[in-house]
Design an enzyme around this catalytic site. Structure first.
Site, short mmCIF file in Angstrom:
data_model
loop_
_atom_site.label_atom_id
_atom_site.label_comp_id
_atom_site.label_asym_id
_atom_site.label_seq_id
_atom_site.Cartn_x
_atom_site.Cartn_y
_atom_site.Cartn_z
N LYS A 284 0.86 -1.19 0.00
CA LYS A 284 0.00 0.00 0.00
C LYS A 284 0.88 1.23 0.00
CE LYS A 284 -3.98 -2.27 0.53
NZ LYS A 284 -5.21 -2.21 -0.20
N LYS B 209 -2.29 1.44 -2.71
CA LYS B 209 -2.66 0.51 -3.79
C LYS B 209 -1.83 0.77 -5.04
CE LYS B 209 -7.64 -0.03 -2.85
NZ LYS B 209 -8.09 -1.38 -3.24
N LYS C 239 1.79 -9.25 -1.98
CA LYS C 239 1.13 -9.20 -3.28
C LYS C 239 0.92 -7.78 -3.75
CE LYS C 239 -3.52 -9.71 -3.64
NZ LYS C 239 -4.01 -8.33 -3.47
N ASP D 235 -1.51 -4.92 -5.48
CA ASP D 235 -2.93 -4.67 -5.33
C ASP D 235 -3.65 -4.93 -6.65
OD1 ASP D 235 -5.17 -4.07 -3.80
OD2 ASP D 235 -4.06 -2.53 -2.70
N GLU D 236 -4.99 -5.04 -6.57
CA GLU D 236 -5.76 -5.46 -7.75
C GLU D 236 -5.70 -4.45 -8.90
OE1 GLU D 236 -7.14 -4.74 -4.80
OE2 GLU D 236 -8.33 -2.95 -5.21
N HIS E 87 -7.66 -12.91 -7.37
CA HIS E 87 -8.34 -11.79 -6.71
C HIS E 87 -9.73 -11.67 -7.34
CE1 HIS E 87 -9.21 -7.80 -5.18
NE2 HIS E 87 -8.11 -7.87 -4.42
N ARG E 88 -10.73 -11.30 -6.52
CA ARG E 88 -12.10 -11.32 -7.04
C ARG E 88 -12.69 -9.92 -7.21
NH1 ARG E 88 -15.96 -12.89 -1.84
NH2 ARG E 88 -15.00 -11.37 -0.45
N HIS F 43 -9.64 -15.32 -3.09
CA HIS F 43 -10.26 -14.44 -2.08
C HIS F 43 -11.70 -14.89 -1.84
CE1 HIS F 43 -7.51 -10.77 -1.95
NE2 HIS F 43 -6.88 -11.64 -2.72
N LYS G 103 -13.32 -5.44 6.55
CA LYS G 103 -14.02 -4.23 6.08
C LYS G 103 -15.06 -4.47 5.00
CE LYS G 103 -10.93 -2.92 2.23
NZ LYS G 103 -9.82 -2.12 1.74
N SER H 92 -9.09 -11.45 3.31
CA SER H 92 -8.45 -10.15 3.10
C SER H 92 -9.49 -9.04 3.13
CB SER H 92 -7.75 -10.17 1.72
OG SER H 92 -7.02 -9.01 1.50
N GLY I 139 -9.46 -5.11 5.26
CA GLY I 139 -9.71 -4.43 6.53
C GLY I 139 -9.25 -5.19 7.74
N GLN J 160 -4.44 -11.83 4.84
CA GLN J 160 -3.72 -10.69 4.25
C GLN J 160 -4.10 -9.37 4.92
OE1 GLN J 160 -3.40 -12.49 -0.30
NE2 GLN J 160 -4.72 -10.75 0.09
N GLY K 173 -3.35 -5.31 4.50
CA GLY K 173 -2.77 -4.17 3.77
C GLY K 173 -2.58 -3.03 4.74
N GLY K 174 -3.68 -2.26 4.95
CA GLY K 174 -3.65 -1.18 5.94
C GLY K 174 -3.24 -1.69 7.31
#
Ligand code: CAP
Ligand code: MG
Length: 424
Positions: free
Chosen positions: A149, A151, A175, A177-178, A265-266, A298, A306, A350, A352, A372, A374-375
């Site tokens: 991050k 992203k 990984k 990001d999407e 990733h979805r 995912h 989140k 993954s 939040g 996973q 990120g934040g």
């Protein structure tokens, strides 16, 4: 006159069965079911002079179960209606025109039970859970990872540096990001080169296997070029946004696959799955992704993180993609499935997540996941290395049955994370 409803019909092992939620538009439930069965197979809006008795006899589907109160119907389709190995064609039938018909107000494809011949016409994952465990040599805990991050925005070297810090802090997986592919400020080739260099460095320094999942999402030929490039540089994984590249694109990537693990990733699934009355369930997407051959998918966070989720969705999808077979569960609209040796896919949680959520997440989803953050890693007050440490510490505490707050007393990174984000 052709009637598609036969409540006495017993599905055979050669049928593909669909369970639909149906809301008719000012017609009876039965009539709506007939429309759906016809339009998804051999019928149209009127009787045909070109219809042959043989076609009705061999290809007509049967609506064999209807529950008007719950809006549920099950339709058994003879397997000959479908081309083996051709997922776009299968979906153009059972998830195609029927969504747009005037006769239907809402329609959701809740589950599909595939017959053996169709299951076996797809490759499934090349490696699956066992392959991932073997590669990482991590058998007794969830894999933990991060998404670099912000992203998008970091340049190639900055990206690689963040990845390095996450790995040396203790995470297994990093990984893209999407929405990061090849940008003016962060070119694909350079990013892969820089990040894999840092991966090898982190592996040497930590003695642990590290994983980098570069996002190759693009036009199909370009994805193949990118996968090849990753392979040339020794990368074992590729990541694909499976819904935006489309099922045919994913099939091609799996066909062309040169011994690389596929992380799915979805992004965009919410447009299809989020409405409980319309679209397609995540369970169906999970089954398709398993057949087509992703190694990781995912599935959500069981409402810990989140992303908004339908209750039970993440757990159901996880069970479906990780099991050798699943049983029918009527109240949950699950038909069951025999997987006939198609390998299990590792579920990815993954969105939040932060360290304080780990006990709740693992209670709900078990240890066979990639978790996973990120934040929840790069937002740590002391930075990425501390964020990664806090995540590993939280997993260690859980595995050793120590309450997180207790463990945090002797692990300052975890303490700081809990102070910032709390325990849920
Ligand atoms: C997570 C994430 C993932 C979502 C996808 C994001 O970052 O990178 O794409 O988890 O959701 O961009 O939101 P954070 P799902 O950890 O910072 O939230 O897995 O439900 O498809
Ligand atoms: Mg993301």
């Amino acid at each position: 006159m052709l009637d598609y409803i036969d409540l006495k019909y017993k599905p055979t092992k050669n049928d593909l069965i669909c369970e639909f939620y149906i809301e008719p538009n000012r017609i009876s439930f039965g009539k709506a079911c007939r429309h759906i069965a016809g339009e998804s197979s051999i019928g149209t809006w009127t009787e045909l002079t070109t219809m042959k008795p043989r076609i009705c006899k061999t290809l007509k589907p049967n609506v064999f179960f209807m529950n008007k109160e719950r809006g549920i119907a099950r339709i058994a389709y003879p397997k000959e209606l479908f081309e083996p190995g051709n997922m776009p064609e299968i979906l153009s039938s059972i998830a195609g025109n029927i969504y747009g018909m005037k006769a239907i107000k809402n329609l959701k494809l809740l589950d599909i039970e595939f017959p053996k011949s169709i299951v076996k016409s797809f490759p499934g994952p090349k490696f699956g859970i066992q392959g991932i465990r073997k590669l990482t040599k991590v058998y007794d805990r969830p894999l933990v990872g991060t998404i670099v991050k912000p992203k998008v925005g970091l340049n190639e070297k900055e990206h690689a540096q963040v990845a390095y810090e996450a790995w040396v802090g203790g995470l297994d997986v990093v990984k893209d990001d999407e929405n990061l592919s090849s940008m003016s400020f962060n070119k694909f080739e350079k990013r892969i080169e820089e990040t894999l260099k840092m991966k090898y460095k982190a592996e040497l320094e930590t003695g642990e296997k590290k994983i980098y999942m570069p996002n190759i999402t693009a036009e199909t030929f370009e994805m193949i070029r990118r996968a090849d490039y990753v392979k040339q540089l020794g990368g074992e994984y590729i990541m694909v946004d499976i819904l935006t590249v489309g099922w045919a694109g994913l099939q091609t990537i799996r066909e062309q696959n040169k011994n690389q693990f596929i992380h799915a990733h979805r992004a965009g699934h919410g447009a299809i799955t989020k409405n409980p009355k319309h679209g397609m369930s995540m369970l169906v997407i999970g089954k398709i992704a398993r057949l087509l051959g992703v190694d990781q998918l995912h599935v959500g966070t069981a409402n810990v993180g989140k992303m908004g989720e339908l209750r039970g969705s993440a757990e159901d999808v996880e069970e479906e993609i990780e099991s050798a077979f699943t049983k029918q569960k009527n109240r949950r609209n699950i038909l069951g499935q025999k997987w006939h040796g198609i390998k299990p896919v590792l579920a990815v949680a993954s969105g939040g997540l932060h360290p304080g959520m780990i006990p709740d997440l693992l209670d709900k989803m078990g240890l066979d996941i990639v978790a996973q953050f990120g934040g929840g890693c790069h937002g740590h007050p002391s930075g990425t290395i501390a964020g990664a440490k806090a995540i590993r510490q939280a997993v260690d505490a859980y595995i050793n049955n120590v309450p997180l707050v207790e463990y945090a007393k002797t692990h300052p990174e975890l303490m700081e994370a809990i102070e910032k984000w709390g325990m849920n």
